[in-house]
Design an enzyme around this catalytic site. Structure first.
Site, PDB file in Angstrom:
ATOM      1  N   HIS A   4      17.241  -4.157  32.885  1.00 34.26           N
ATOM      2  CA  HIS A   4      18.477  -4.911  32.692  1.00 34.26           C
ATOM      3  C   HIS A   4      19.593  -3.960  32.265  1.00 34.26           C
ATOM      4  O   HIS A   4      19.319  -2.792  31.945  1.00 34.26           O
ATOM      5  CB  HIS A   4      18.284  -6.016  31.634  1.00 34.26           C
ATOM      6  CG  HIS A   4      18.022  -5.492  30.261  1.00 34.26           C
ATOM      7  ND1 HIS A   4      16.777  -5.501  29.676  1.00 34.26           N
ATOM      8  CD2 HIS A   4      18.841  -4.921  29.348  1.00 34.26           C
ATOM      9  CE1 HIS A   4      16.847  -4.974  28.474  1.00 34.26           C
ATOM     10  NE2 HIS A   4      18.083  -4.605  28.262  1.00 34.26           N
TER      11      HIS A   4
HETATM   12  P1  TYD Z   1      13.477  -8.479  27.030  1.00 33.44           P
HETATM   13  O1  TYD Z   1      14.947  -8.303  27.049  1.00 33.44           O
HETATM   14  O2  TYD Z   1      12.808  -8.884  28.306  1.00 33.44           O
HETATM   15  O3  TYD Z   1      12.768  -7.154  26.479  1.00 33.44           O
HETATM   16  P2  TYD Z   1      12.862  -5.663  27.064  1.00 33.44           P
HETATM   17  O4  TYD Z   1      14.190  -5.529  27.723  1.00 33.44           O
HETATM   18  O5  TYD Z   1      12.740  -4.787  25.864  1.00 33.44           O
HETATM   19  O6  TYD Z   1      11.747  -5.462  28.004  1.00 33.44           O
HETATM   20  O7  TYD Z   1      13.135  -9.524  25.889  1.00 33.44           O
HETATM   21  C1  TYD Z   1      11.906 -10.167  25.808  1.00 33.44           C
HETATM   22  C2  TYD Z   1      12.095 -11.495  25.095  1.00 33.44           C
HETATM   23  O8  TYD Z   1      12.458 -11.293  23.729  1.00 33.44           O
HETATM   24  C3  TYD Z   1      13.179 -12.343  25.722  1.00 33.44           C
HETATM   25  O9  TYD Z   1      12.716 -13.690  25.748  1.00 33.44           O
HETATM   26  C4  TYD Z   1      14.332 -12.237  24.760  1.00 33.44           C
HETATM   27  C5  TYD Z   1      13.656 -11.980  23.440  1.00 33.44           C
HETATM   28  N1  TYD Z   1      14.464 -11.164  22.516  1.00 33.44           N
HETATM   29  C6  TYD Z   1      14.929 -11.723  21.335  1.00 33.44           C
HETATM   30  O10 TYD Z   1      14.717 -12.918  21.054  1.00 33.44           O
HETATM   31  N2  TYD Z   1      15.657 -10.948  20.484  1.00 33.44           N
HETATM   32  C7  TYD Z   1      15.917  -9.641  20.745  1.00 33.44           C
HETATM   33  O11 TYD Z   1      16.576  -8.943  19.921  1.00 33.44           O
HETATM   34  C8  TYD Z   1      15.422  -9.076  21.977  1.00 33.44           C
HETATM   35  C9  TYD Z   1      15.687  -7.637  22.310  1.00 33.44           C
HETATM   36  C10 TYD Z   1      14.703  -9.862  22.828  1.00 33.44           C
END
Ligand code: TYD
Length: 134
Positions: free
Chosen positions: A52
């Protein structure tokens, strides 16, 4: 418009001591004021995280333990960073697509973010990201 040139590897302050080293982060150490800290741990070695970009938020990533790779793409070219030192922070400005991969066993990725979690700040579709950089 941010490019790969805006990425920085930050040397974090460490107080070295025969009793063990101490590193610290405070707001004057990072290029932005942080409002959130989160961390990734127990990541399977074949797993990919990230995929992302952010519209407004900036982040600094630190390999607190173990190692992993961060592939950054500014919409035109990409560059890979291997993080394996707890005193080095990878500053990722806004508008940068990131993939995190090749996590070693026991790796912990600590992240400082410029704002609280907000799903509206994410671009999770690569084509949409490319469009946003045009
Ligand atoms: P995601 O953005 O997919 O993680 P990464 O980019 O590190 O692989 O996030 C995974 C899940 O966690 C998604 O449902 C959003 C949640 N999340 C939070 O609730 N708070 C946060 O600070 C972050 C980074 C993610």
């Amino acid at each position: 418009m941010t490019t790969l040139k805006d990425i920085q590897l930050l040397k974090l302050p460490v107080v070295e001591d025969t009793r063990g080293n101490l590193a610290f982060i405070q707001n004057d150490v990072l290029p932005f004021e942080f409002k959130r800290v989160y961390y990734l741990f127990d990541v399977p070695s074949n797993s990919f995280r990230g995929s992302h970009s952010h519209i407004n938020q900036s982040e600094v990533l630190i390999a607190l333990s173990g190692s992993f790779e961060v592939v950054l793409n500014d919409g035109f070219e990409k560059k890979s960073f291997f993080l394996n030192k707890p005193n080095i922070g990878l500053y990722i400005p806004t508008g940068m697509w990131r993939e995190l991969e090749n996590f070693s066993s026991g790796a912990v990725c600590l992240v400082f973010a410029s704002d609280i979690y907000n799903e509206d700040d994410y671009i999770r579709d690569f084509d949409e990201f490319l469009m946003s950089k045009k």
